[in-house]
Design a protein around this motif. Sequence first.
Motif, PDB file in Angstrom:
ATOM      1  N   LEU A 369      68.018  11.554  50.664  1.00  0.00           N
ATOM      2  CA  LEU A 369      68.713  10.846  51.741  1.00  0.00           C
ATOM      3  C   LEU A 369      67.947   9.609  52.209  1.00  0.00           C
ATOM      4  N   HIS A 370      66.815   9.317  51.570  1.00  0.00           N
ATOM      5  CA  HIS A 370      66.018   8.113  51.833  1.00  0.00           C
ATOM      6  C   HIS A 370      65.366   8.090  53.215  1.00  0.00           C
ATOM      7  N   ASN A 371      66.134   7.865  54.280  1.00  0.00           N
ATOM      8  CA  ASN A 371      65.533   7.724  55.609  1.00  0.00           C
ATOM      9  C   ASN A 371      66.597   7.908  56.684  1.00  0.00           C
ATOM     10  N   PRO A 372      66.194   8.058  57.969  1.00  0.00           N
ATOM     11  CA  PRO A 372      67.186   8.258  59.029  1.00  0.00           C
ATOM     12  C   PRO A 372      68.206   7.126  59.138  1.00  0.00           C
ATOM     13  N   ILE A 375      70.999   7.678  56.770  1.00  0.00           N
ATOM     14  CA  ILE A 375      71.943   8.699  57.239  1.00  0.00           C
ATOM     15  C   ILE A 375      72.928   8.091  58.233  1.00  0.00           C
ATOM     16  N   THR A 376      72.400   7.300  59.155  1.00  0.00           N
ATOM     17  CA  THR A 376      73.244   6.666  60.172  1.00  0.00           C
ATOM     18  C   THR A 376      74.213   5.673  59.537  1.00  0.00           C
ATOM     19  N   ALA A 400      78.233   8.796  49.665  1.00  0.00           N
ATOM     20  CA  ALA A 400      78.901   8.643  50.959  1.00  0.00           C
ATOM     21  C   ALA A 400      79.746   9.874  51.230  1.00  0.00           C
ATOM     22  N   PRO A 401      80.137  10.079  52.488  1.00  0.00           N
ATOM     23  CA  PRO A 401      81.081  11.158  52.769  1.00  0.00           C
ATOM     24  C   PRO A 401      82.475  10.778  52.286  1.00  0.00           C
ATOM     25  N   VAL A 402      83.260  11.779  51.911  1.00  0.00           N
ATOM     26  CA  VAL A 402      84.663  11.541  51.573  1.00  0.00           C
ATOM     27  C   VAL A 402      85.428  11.703  52.888  1.00  0.00           C
ATOM     28  N   ALA A 403      85.565  10.599  53.609  1.00  0.00           N
ATOM     29  CA  ALA A 403      86.032  10.638  54.996  1.00  0.00           C
ATOM     30  C   ALA A 403      87.422  11.255  55.132  1.00  0.00           C
ATOM     31  N   GLN A 404      88.287  11.056  54.125  1.00  0.00           N
ATOM     32  CA  GLN A 404      89.647  11.561  54.257  1.00  0.00           C
ATOM     33  C   GLN A 404      89.727  13.088  54.175  1.00  0.00           C
ATOM     34  N   LEU A 405      88.635  13.748  53.814  1.00  0.00           N
ATOM     35  CA  LEU A 405      88.619  15.210  53.746  1.00  0.00           C
ATOM     36  C   LEU A 405      88.048  15.845  55.016  1.00  0.00           C
ATOM     37  N   ARG A 406      87.708  15.030  56.005  1.00  0.00           N
ATOM     38  CA  ARG A 406      87.152  15.588  57.238  1.00  0.00           C
ATOM     39  C   ARG A 406      88.203  16.394  58.004  1.00  0.00           C
ATOM     40  N   PHE A 415      68.046  14.472  64.233  1.00  0.00           N
ATOM     41  CA  PHE A 415      66.788  13.912  63.749  1.00  0.00           C
ATOM     42  C   PHE A 415      65.631  14.599  64.480  1.00  0.00           C
ATOM     43  N   PRO A 416      64.493  14.786  63.815  1.00  0.00           N
ATOM     44  CA  PRO A 416      63.363  15.454  64.467  1.00  0.00           C
ATOM     45  C   PRO A 416      62.768  14.600  65.590  1.00  0.00           C
ATOM     46  N   GLU A 417      62.335  15.249  66.661  1.00  0.00           N
ATOM     47  CA  GLU A 417      61.701  14.539  67.776  1.00  0.00           C
ATOM     48  C   GLU A 417      60.186  14.564  67.666  1.00  0.00           C
ATOM     49  N   ALA A 418      59.656  15.482  66.839  1.00  0.00           N
ATOM     50  CA  ALA A 418      58.213  15.579  66.592  1.00  0.00           C
ATOM     51  C   ALA A 418      58.009  15.850  65.109  1.00  0.00           C
ATOM     52  N   CYS A 419      56.814  15.603  64.606  1.00  0.00           N
ATOM     53  CA  CYS A 419      56.526  15.810  63.185  1.00  0.00           C
ATOM     54  C   CYS A 419      56.804  17.267  62.798  1.00  0.00           C
ATOM     55  N   PRO A 420      57.644  17.508  61.788  1.00  0.00           N
ATOM     56  CA  PRO A 420      57.961  18.876  61.386  1.00  0.00           C
ATOM     57  C   PRO A 420      56.750  19.631  60.825  1.00  0.00           C
TER      58      PRO A 420
END
Length: 702
Positions: A369-372, A375-376, A400-406, A415-420
């Motif tokens: 997913l590369h980076n946050p 994702i956004t 990408a999402p297949v938006a028409q299937l939502r 997203f994490p707020e602290a280092c996992p």
Amino acid sequence: MGAMTNSAVVLADTAAYAAAVEEASKAAAAYYATGGSTLDDDAYDRLVRGIAAYEEEHPQELLDASPTGKVAGGAATGDVPHTVPMLSLDNVFSAEQFVTWTASLERRIDRPVAAWSVEPKLDGLAVAARYRAGRLEQLITRGDGTAGEDVSHAIGTVVGLPEQLAEPVTIEMRGEILMTTEQFEQANAVRTEHGGAPFANPRNGAAGTLRAKDRAYTVEMTFFAYGALPLADSGELADTLAELPHSEVLARVAGLGVHTAADTDVAPRTVTTVEEVQSRVEEVAALRAALPFGIDGIVIKADLAADQREAGSGTRAPRWAIAYKLPAVEKVTRLLGVEWNVGRTGIIAPRAVLEPVEIDGSTVSYATLHNPADITRRDLRLGDRVMVYKAGDIIPRIEAPVAQLRTGDEQPIEFPEACPQCGSEIDTSEQRWRCVRGRDCRIVASVSYAAGRDQLDIEGLGATRVVQLVDAGLVADFADLFTLDRERLLGLDRMGETSTDNLLAAIGTARTQPLSRVFCALGVRGTGRSMSRRIARYFADMDRIRAADAEELQRVDGIGKEKAAAVVAELVELAPLIEKLMAAGVTMTEPGATPPPAPGEEDTEAAAAPDGEDGGLPLDGMTVVVTGAMTGALEKLSRNEMNELIERAGGKSSSSVSKRTSLLVAGEKAGSKRTKAEDLGVRIAAPDEFAGLIAGFLPSEV
């Protein structure tokens, strides 16, 4: 609906058949209307084959809406008549099916096919481009095969389709419009900036973009011609095209300035036997993952015009051409979750957890997913149906999402707020988030990497032993390895005298490794094995590397402005570790490398010249590629060690064969790289011959 086989969905009854026809019709209609679809390409193909199989057994139940026997599945329409029907292609999926098809064709024309043209099946949208007196006047989609949609508004946005030909001829070019990988990424970036949903894949991106008229932005596409036809007023050209072999038609098209696949790694090739066709199919399939555009198969055509005329065409497809389909490399599946993993440099990387799906012969359960920010930008949500791409050994990625299937039940990704890994704060100032502790967050991973075979090559220092050393407080970074003493090691569990002495001996050897390996062990972000070698050979010692600014670093082959700045920043951060390594007596020079001249002594080009260009080394000025399994004196060398050997002998190592390649070292099972080298006339050497050529540079233990 029914069970899946390797080739089709099995439809059990009339209701299943009707449901399948409805699903296929909706998917085709969505694709040809907007470029979107509820099914991936493989799922659609399997569904249509299942429908065809059911209809063959139950011809009395045939529904008018069935996609079988129709161009574009009957979903596309148009109001611009084609000069000659613009048909689809029938498919085969195995060597056995291809042999059966060739036998059927040769029975039809009552003689062996004289020559075959083998070319890539480009994963795009078929179009006809009409030129009058050399000027591009009209662009038409395939539509239903007899008439297409006028998309002339796209003229000027398609690379490879010039608005003016090299000669003032009247002609119709037929080919595929697609998005290259680079164009697709750019298109999605522009599209999301304007509030649009990202395209699921390049094919859908090209289909949607070609039809779009009122967008506030434009994106680029690429045209590849696969044929040409005369128009009503083509004059002598009509007679010429009618008699030319297909391969010569493509050459004529290229000569007029229209883009074909001739300058790609999968260029059309003319062969005379079925065995040669099969060999080329295997070569193209092997090259697929590295191509800068998508292909979903190989098209095989009877090359001679006479063979094509006698074979004729059906209502849907020509009888003289076939598409040899390759396994799907993209499928639709569900995004179940996101894991956040911390790398050895402290980078926090998201990984998609997927509902397992079979792609290209393997089960895919995870994707990058590369980076946050990624994702956004893609607007991904938990529970989304997503298009997943995988080719060869490349890590699967979500397009990408297949938006028409939502359904509305999808949830945002947290997203994490602290280092996992350690719970520390996260530095979110760059696209790739990082734990503020950096490498200290993942000491074990960092030290294990440094000790690896392609870095310091410390035998006996696996991850388990590193954990033991870290837990005992003996190692806080890999420089501490060089200060370990025998007495403290003997005090650890499972460390007897022999294993302790062996480990200390391996660490002693590591102290003498060349600078290129030491630099690689540092794990500088943006560099790897080959880049570390280039940096070490250019600057010759660590002091010069550390003293270099971003401008000087850009003189190293492959380092651009952004990477140079990142390397300088990384070296500042790593300064305490480098000082510890120097104090421990670790080698900080590169054997055989000559320091660059001081500013003003020579120009930049001379300063950047490869080491050894004074004529003293056997591979001076040569670019060398290694492929296949090495034998003899080279058998035990890793690929990294082979590349080091090449560069010590004055050459430049590369991973791909091109016109710039000077020598290919081809071991057992060399595969497609050897074939390409033969096509380009590149010199090929067996492992033993190469070992003799650089004998004076082989490691002493060899």
